[in-house]
Every structure is written in structure tokens, then in C-alpha cells.
Scaffold this motif. Structure first.
Motif, PDB file in Angstrom:
ATOM      1  N   MET A  38       6.807  60.692 113.535  1.00  0.00           N
ATOM      2  CA  MET A  38       7.956  60.011 112.929  1.00  0.00           C
ATOM      3  C   MET A  38       7.695  59.675 111.466  1.00  0.00           C
ATOM      4  SD  MET A  38       9.816  56.407 113.833  1.00  0.00           S
ATOM      5  CE  MET A  38       8.432  55.500 113.218  1.00  0.00           C
ATOM      6  N   ILE A  39       6.510  59.128 111.186  1.00  0.00           N
ATOM      7  CA  ILE A  39       6.171  58.716 109.819  1.00  0.00           C
ATOM      8  C   ILE A  39       6.164  59.923 108.875  1.00  0.00           C
ATOM      9  CG2 ILE A  39       4.290  57.787 108.382  1.00  0.00           C
ATOM     10  CD1 ILE A  39       5.709  55.688 109.980  1.00  0.00           C
ATOM     11  N   LEU A  43       9.157  59.075 106.664  1.00  0.00           N
ATOM     12  CA  LEU A  43       8.684  58.275 105.526  1.00  0.00           C
ATOM     13  C   LEU A  43       7.722  59.071 104.630  1.00  0.00           C
ATOM     14  CD1 LEU A  43       8.026  54.861 107.369  1.00  0.00           C
ATOM     15  CD2 LEU A  43       9.797  55.274 105.671  1.00  0.00           C
ATOM     16  N   PRO A  44       8.057  60.322 104.326  1.00  0.00           N
ATOM     17  CA  PRO A  44       7.109  61.148 103.572  1.00  0.00           C
ATOM     18  C   PRO A  44       6.852  60.649 102.159  1.00  0.00           C
ATOM     19  CG  PRO A  44       9.248  62.217 103.686  1.00  0.00           C
ATOM     20  CD  PRO A  44       9.319  61.021 104.582  1.00  0.00           C
ATOM     21  N   THR A  45       7.829  59.997 101.551  1.00  0.00           N
ATOM     22  CA  THR A  45       7.652  59.528 100.178  1.00  0.00           C
ATOM     23  C   THR A  45       6.946  58.186 100.151  1.00  0.00           C
ATOM     24  OG1 THR A  45       9.838  60.499  99.818  1.00  0.00           O
ATOM     25  CG2 THR A  45       8.875  59.279  97.982  1.00  0.00           C
ATOM     26  N   THR A  49      -0.050  58.741 103.314  1.00  0.00           N
ATOM     27  CA  THR A  49      -1.431  58.828 103.783  1.00  0.00           C
ATOM     28  C   THR A  49      -1.577  59.165 105.259  1.00  0.00           C
ATOM     29  OG1 THR A  49      -1.342  56.466 104.162  1.00  0.00           O
ATOM     30  CG2 THR A  49      -2.314  57.206 102.072  1.00  0.00           C
ATOM     31  N   ALA A  50      -0.473  59.209 106.006  1.00  0.00           N
ATOM     32  CA  ALA A  50      -0.609  59.305 107.462  1.00  0.00           C
ATOM     33  C   ALA A  50      -0.687  60.734 107.982  1.00  0.00           C
ATOM     34  CB  ALA A  50       0.556  58.568 108.140  1.00  0.00           C
ATOM     35  N   GLY A  51      -0.792  61.703 107.076  1.00  0.00           N
ATOM     36  CA  GLY A  51      -0.763  63.104 107.490  1.00  0.00           C
ATOM     37  C   GLY A  51      -1.974  63.547 108.290  1.00  0.00           C
TER      38      GLY A  51
ATOM     39  N   THR B   6      14.534  60.472 102.705  1.00  0.00           N
ATOM     40  CA  THR B   6      15.063  60.593 104.062  1.00  0.00           C
ATOM     41  C   THR B   6      16.025  59.440 104.321  1.00  0.00           C
ATOM     42  OG1 THR B   6      13.367  59.205 105.055  1.00  0.00           O
ATOM     43  CG2 THR B   6      12.853  61.551 104.828  1.00  0.00           C
ATOM     44  N   GLU B   7      16.717  59.545 105.446  1.00  0.00           N
ATOM     45  CA  GLU B   7      17.664  58.497 105.850  1.00  0.00           C
ATOM     46  C   GLU B   7      16.950  57.144 105.998  1.00  0.00           C
ATOM     47  OE1 GLU B   7      19.431  59.169 109.653  1.00  0.00           O
ATOM     48  OE2 GLU B   7      21.417  58.569 108.975  1.00  0.00           O
TER      49      GLU B   7
END
Lengths: 105, 105
Positions: A38-39, A43-45, A49-51, B6-7
Motif C-alpha cells: 500500500m505504501i 505514498l511513493p512521494t 524509504t519503504a521500498g 496519488t489520491e
């Protein structure tokens, strides 16, 4: 439905439904993998760091999620809280700078 | 800007900017009147009680805002938190009901 929601109400709805729809199996709790997925997608921008596993572990530790435990809505909300507070801090700082400029002119 | 949000990221932005733009004069704090005006305009469906003085006072008390003090972003966030948590609780309840139905069929 004839009811019209405001932008703010829709934003609250978006936050809740994003978490909710990321949990296909368990009521109210995501696995670390569901959370990471989900992150990365949503929330990619804001959370870069969660990749990888290390980044994800650090994020979960920062959110006080214990090893092997699922991520609850409350945990997720702590993350949203910190992102929103940081964003608000930046905006306020910009405003302060502008205000100082105004009073000098 | 070429960056695509994103949304979920836009939703966080909406929450922050709504509070921020409701405060034309003070950095980071709304007067009770500015707060009431924002709530009436932006949360008419989710917060129906803040329209009159009595309802507003009760809401501010529930948010632990002291008499005569301004409403900070942290106070506002407590309200958003409670709205989101309540909404999530409703969604989860619906899901539980559906799950029970599924296991019975």
C-alpha cells in the motif's frame, strides 16, 4: 445518493478507504507485506524509504509496530499524522517567511 | 510540476491546506470563529453540531481546547482522527457483518 460531500470530507474518506481496501483478508489489520504494498503504491512521494526490507523495518519501528505484528489503523494513522504535521510545518514556515517579508516592505 | 501525486497524498494535502488556508492572520492557530466557519463549510456532513454557539463550545471542549484559546493544527488533527477512526470502525463493522454472512453461506 444526492448528498454532496466536501473536499475535506472526501479526503478523510480516501484515507480510511485506502487502508481498509488494502486489507483483503483481515478486519482492521494489515500484514507487513500488505502495508508495504500500500505504501509503495499510495505514498511513493511522501514515503520513499519503504521500498526495501530495511527501509520497511525502519518505518515499522518508527511507527512502534512490534516485529511480526500486523499494522492496525491506529498505527497507519500515526504515519499519516506525522506526514500531515510535517507538511503543515513546512507550510507554516513558508507563511512565516512571507509575513516577515511583508512587514519589511 | 511534473510530479504526480496519488489520491492518498492529495488527501493528506487537502486536510493540511484546509486548516492552513482557514487561518488568514495567525500562523498555525485558528480563532474559535475561524474554526467554526471552516467546520461549517468543510465538514457539514460529518460535524453537524458546530453551527450554533452551544454546539461549537461542546465540540471545542471535546477537543480539549481551553476557553478563549485558539485551535491549533494538533487540536484540529484530533478531530480528524476521531472522524476517521469512527468511519473506519463503521467500515470494519460492515465488513465483519459481510464476513459472517459469507461463512454462513
Amino acid at each position: 445518493m444526492a448528498e454532496q460531500y466536501t473536499e475535506l470530507e472526501l479526503a478523510i474518506n480516501t484515507l480510511v478507504e485506502n487502508f481498509h481496501s488494502a486489507s483483503p483478508t483481515k478486519v482492521g489489520t494489515l500484514t507487513a507485506q500488505e502495508f508495504q504494498s500500500m505504501i509503495s503504491k499510495e505514498l511513493p512521494t511522501m514515503v520513499k524509504t519503504a521500498g526495501d526490507q530495511e527501509g520497511l523495518n525502519k518505518l515499522l519501528t518508527d511507527m512502534n509496530v512490534e516485529d511480526g505484528k500486523g499494522v492496525t489503523f491506529k498505527d497507519f494513522w500515526l504515519l499519516i499524522d506525522s506526514l500531515a504535521t510535517a507538511h503543515f510545518g513546512l507550510l507554516s514556515k513558508e507563511k512565516q517567511v512571507k509575513c516577515v517579508k511583508c512587514s519589511l516592505m
